[in-house]
Design a protein around this motif. Structure first.
Motif, short mmCIF file in Angstrom:
data_model
loop_
_atom_site.label_atom_id
_atom_site.label_comp_id
_atom_site.label_asym_id
_atom_site.label_seq_id
_atom_site.Cartn_x
_atom_site.Cartn_y
_atom_site.Cartn_z
N LEU A 318 0.73 -1.13 -0.08
CA LEU A 318 0.00 0.07 0.02
C LEU A 318 0.78 1.12 0.14
O LEU A 318 0.65 2.25 -0.51
CB LEU A 318 -1.05 0.00 1.14
CG LEU A 318 -2.04 -1.01 1.07
CD1 LEU A 318 -3.04 -0.78 2.57
CD2 LEU A 318 -3.15 -0.67 -0.15
N ASN A 319 2.02 1.21 0.67
CA ASN A 319 2.84 2.23 0.68
C ASN A 319 3.58 2.49 -0.70
O ASN A 319 3.42 3.80 -1.09
CB ASN A 319 3.90 2.04 1.66
CG ASN A 319 4.97 3.19 1.84
OD1 ASN A 319 6.07 3.24 1.27
ND2 ASN A 319 4.70 4.28 2.71
N ALA A 320 3.55 1.50 -1.42
CA ALA A 320 4.29 1.79 -2.83
C ALA A 320 3.22 2.27 -3.58
O ALA A 320 3.54 3.16 -4.62
CB ALA A 320 4.77 0.14 -3.52
N ILE A 321 2.09 1.91 -3.59
CA ILE A 321 0.90 2.26 -4.44
C ILE A 321 0.78 3.81 -4.13
O ILE A 321 0.69 4.91 -4.95
CB ILE A 321 -0.30 1.63 -4.03
CG1 ILE A 321 -0.42 0.25 -4.62
CG2 ILE A 321 -1.62 2.33 -4.82
CD1 ILE A 321 -1.57 -0.36 -4.18
N ALA A 322 0.85 4.33 -2.98
CA ALA A 322 0.82 5.73 -2.56
C ALA A 322 1.87 6.51 -3.15
O ALA A 322 1.70 7.47 -3.99
CB ALA A 322 0.84 5.94 -0.94
N GLU A 355 -9.11 4.70 -5.61
CA GLU A 355 -9.51 3.77 -6.83
C GLU A 355 -8.27 2.82 -7.22
O GLU A 355 -8.48 1.40 -7.18
CB GLU A 355 -9.67 4.52 -8.24
CG GLU A 355 -10.11 3.52 -9.36
CD GLU A 355 -10.43 4.37 -10.50
OE1 GLU A 355 -10.46 3.74 -11.60
OE2 GLU A 355 -10.69 5.37 -10.48
N HIS A 356 -7.12 3.25 -7.38
CA HIS A 356 -6.04 2.26 -7.63
C HIS A 356 -5.64 1.51 -6.52
O HIS A 356 -5.45 0.32 -6.71
CB HIS A 356 -4.73 3.35 -7.90
CG HIS A 356 -4.80 3.90 -9.36
ND1 HIS A 356 -3.73 3.66 -10.23
CD2 HIS A 356 -5.44 4.49 -10.00
CE1 HIS A 356 -3.76 4.07 -11.34
NE2 HIS A 356 -5.12 4.60 -11.30
N ALA A 357 -5.63 2.00 -5.34
CA ALA A 357 -5.44 1.14 -3.94
C ALA A 357 -6.07 0.09 -4.15
O ALA A 357 -5.87 -1.26 -3.79
CB ALA A 357 -5.41 2.03 -2.99
N GLU A 363 -6.33 -7.37 -6.67
CA GLU A 363 -5.95 -7.98 -7.60
C GLU A 363 -4.56 -8.94 -7.13
O GLU A 363 -4.52 -10.22 -7.49
CB GLU A 363 -5.09 -7.14 -8.76
CG GLU A 363 -6.09 -6.79 -9.68
CD GLU A 363 -5.60 -5.64 -10.83
OE1 GLU A 363 -4.13 -5.39 -10.53
OE2 GLU A 363 -6.47 -5.24 -11.75
N LYS A 364 -3.98 -8.16 -6.08
CA LYS A 364 -2.94 -9.17 -5.52
C LYS A 364 -3.13 -10.07 -4.22
O LYS A 364 -2.87 -11.18 -4.18
CB LYS A 364 -1.88 -8.14 -5.00
CG LYS A 364 -0.59 -8.83 -4.53
CD LYS A 364 0.62 -7.83 -4.30
CE LYS A 364 1.92 -8.61 -3.86
NZ LYS A 364 2.41 -9.47 -4.75
N TYR A 365 -4.26 -9.48 -3.52
CA TYR A 365 -4.59 -10.25 -2.34
C TYR A 365 -6.05 -10.82 -2.33
O TYR A 365 -6.34 -11.33 -1.25
CB TYR A 365 -4.38 -9.36 -1.04
CG TYR A 365 -2.78 -8.99 -0.99
CD1 TYR A 365 -2.03 -9.84 -0.56
CD2 TYR A 365 -2.41 -7.78 -1.20
CE1 TYR A 365 -0.59 -9.54 -0.37
CE2 TYR A 365 -1.13 -7.29 -1.03
CZ TYR A 365 -0.16 -8.35 -0.61
OH TYR A 365 1.17 -7.77 -0.45
N GLY A 366 -6.66 -10.63 -3.38
CA GLY A 366 -8.12 -10.91 -3.24
C GLY A 366 -9.10 -10.22 -2.43
O GLY A 366 -10.19 -10.93 -2.33
N ARG A 367 -8.85 -8.95 -2.09
CA ARG A 367 -9.66 -8.41 -1.21
C ARG A 367 -9.37 -6.93 -1.15
O ARG A 367 -8.16 -6.56 -1.55
CB ARG A 367 -9.55 -8.75 0.17
CG ARG A 367 -8.49 -8.65 1.10
CD ARG A 367 -8.36 -9.23 2.29
NE ARG A 367 -7.13 -9.00 3.00
CZ ARG A 367 -6.21 -9.46 2.88
NH1 ARG A 367 -5.95 -10.35 2.04
NH2 ARG A 367 -5.10 -9.36 3.66
N GLU A 368 -10.16 -5.96 -1.00
CA GLU A 368 -10.25 -4.46 -1.16
C GLU A 368 -9.63 -4.15 0.56
O GLU A 368 -10.02 -4.81 1.30
CB GLU A 368 -11.12 -3.68 -1.51
CG GLU A 368 -11.49 -4.08 -2.96
CD GLU A 368 -12.82 -3.20 -3.19
OE1 GLU A 368 -13.30 -2.53 -2.29
OE2 GLU A 368 -13.08 -3.25 -4.72
N PRO A 369 -8.63 -3.15 0.33
CA PRO A 369 -8.46 -2.45 1.78
C PRO A 369 -9.57 -1.82 2.25
O PRO A 369 -10.33 -1.08 1.24
CB PRO A 369 -7.34 -1.46 1.50
CG PRO A 369 -7.46 -1.28 0.01
CD PRO A 369 -7.97 -2.40 -0.55
N LYS A 370 -9.81 -1.61 3.54
CA LYS A 370 -10.91 -0.72 3.94
C LYS A 370 -10.49 0.77 3.95
O LYS A 370 -9.15 1.02 4.34
CB LYS A 370 -11.30 -1.35 5.39
CG LYS A 370 -11.99 -2.63 5.39
CD LYS A 370 -12.45 -2.92 6.75
CE LYS A 370 -13.19 -4.39 6.84
NZ LYS A 370 -13.18 -4.87 8.21
#
Length: 384
Positions: A318-322, A355-357, A363-370
């Protein structure tokens, strides 16, 4: 948190009458992680999510407590050997015992409580619970004679003695001393504090929850604290003025590099650098320099991941996405081992970032972050 909901549960589970309502918030920490128990600086703020409890003396020597969220009822005495089995009840019992030790004549009471602080997300639901009951018992049985500093220490002592986590003072302090639209620079060595106005124009604070439930393992947390204390003791032999790592410099640490383990050295390096980062962020906020604030947040994440080793794969992702999305600042928040990143995001980038996060994480972990948008709010209080 709905006041009417908590009150309706209280009425249902007890004698049909009402008591008094008390609330305390969870917290975010903009920067300054794992520095509190090293006597350093932290920079938290109370948020608009917390714990809400109703209490009423019941004329006995028993506490009758109902956890609305867990749908669990526990009854326990107030003596030194009456500690309940349920983990959540130990927090309330511990606060009762700590208040009694400070001379408050706590008597039996009925209580029901609920919270909307996400568990495991690093927003300190436990401190919110402790602060709610410390504040409430001081009002109900102490005549408000225990000062706010001591109420924060009540919560900390509860963690130490009854839960087994050697936490610092930051979480409880933020929950008690929170102030709307302000962050608090707290000197954990002296408990001196200063409020900094924080309502950044053009930016938002948002937490992204990995939903990873690596609980803050007591052994891992305590092991890092022991590393810091070991290095501080080693430095103290050469520099008697060094009580905590907060008092040490990188030059002092380099002097003892060959006398401590490589792991302990890394832990100490992170703490010494993090203490300075808090001061740098305070200076940056005074000149509305949010780019520097964000840069320091990224530095903290790197230190927590690489030196203190309390991040995890999901948090680093998530830090890398940011960074990829141009977010001003991002880092793991809280003790680590899961939980949230805290992100300082320009308004115009917010929708794209979220949206990107969500997409890439799913796609990577099969669930969305809250996603938790946070508003800086007030601390412990009575709600009449």
């Amino acid at each position: 948190m709905e006041l009417d909901f908590v009150r309706s549960r209280f009425i249902k589970h007890f004698d049909g009458s009402t008591g008094r309502l008390f609330a305390s918030p969870g917290r975010i920490n903009l920067i300054g992680e794992h520095t509190d128990y090293n006597g350093g600086f932290v920079f938290p703020g109370a948020i608009d999510k917390g714990m809400l409890a109703e209490l009423k003396p019941n004329g006995t020597d028993k506490v009758r407590a109902y956890s609305i969220d867990l749908k669990d009822y526990v009854e326990f005495g107030l003596g030194p050997d009456d500690i309940p089995r349920a983990t959540w009840a130990k927090y309330i019992y511990g606060v009762c015992r700590e208040m009694i030790e400070r001379g408050v004549e706590v008597q039996g009471f009925n209580t029901a409580f609920a919270g909307d602080v996400p568990l495991g997300a690093g927003m300190s639901s436990s401190a919110a619970l402790e602060s709610t009951y410390a504040y409430a018992l001081n009002e109900l049985f102490g005549g408000s004679r225990i000062d706010p500093f001591e109420l924060a220490k009540v919560g900390q002592a509860t963690e130490h003695k009854y839960v087994g986590v050697k936490c610092g003072i930051m979480d409880q302090f933020a929950s008690i001393f929170g102030k709307k639209d302000h962050l608090i620079r707290l000197d954990c060595k002296t408990l001196e504090h200063k409020y900094y106005h924080f309502r950044p124009q053009g930016y938002r604070l948002v937490l992204l929850d990995t939903t990873v439930k690596h609980e803050l393992a007591s052994s891992a947390y305590n092991k890092r604290r022991e590393s810091c204390e070991t290095v501080a003791a080693c430095i103290r032999e050469r520099h008697p003025e060094v009580e905590f790592l907060r008092d040490a410099s990188m030059d002092m640490l380099l002097e003892v590099k060959d006398q401590v383990s490589a792991e302990d050295y890394m832990r100490a390096q992170y703490v010494i650098e993090e203490v300075q980062r808090v001061l740098d962020v305070c200076e940056a906020l005074e000149r509305d320099d949010y780019e520097t604030v964000g840069r320091k947040m990224y530095e903290t994440h790197d230190g927590m991941s690489r030196l203190y080793e309390v991040s995890c794969e999901e948090l680093d992702f998530l830090n890398a996405i940011a960074q990829d999305c141009g977010v001003t600042g991002s880092r793991v928040m809280g003790g680590g081992f899961g939980g949230c990143t805290i992100n300082l995001v320009k308004n115009e980038l917010y929708d794209l970032f979220i949206e990107h996060a969500k997409q890439r994480y799913c796609e990577k972990y099969g669930r969305e972050p809250k996603v938790y948008n946070v508003i800086i709010s007030d601390g412990a209080r009575c709600i009449d």
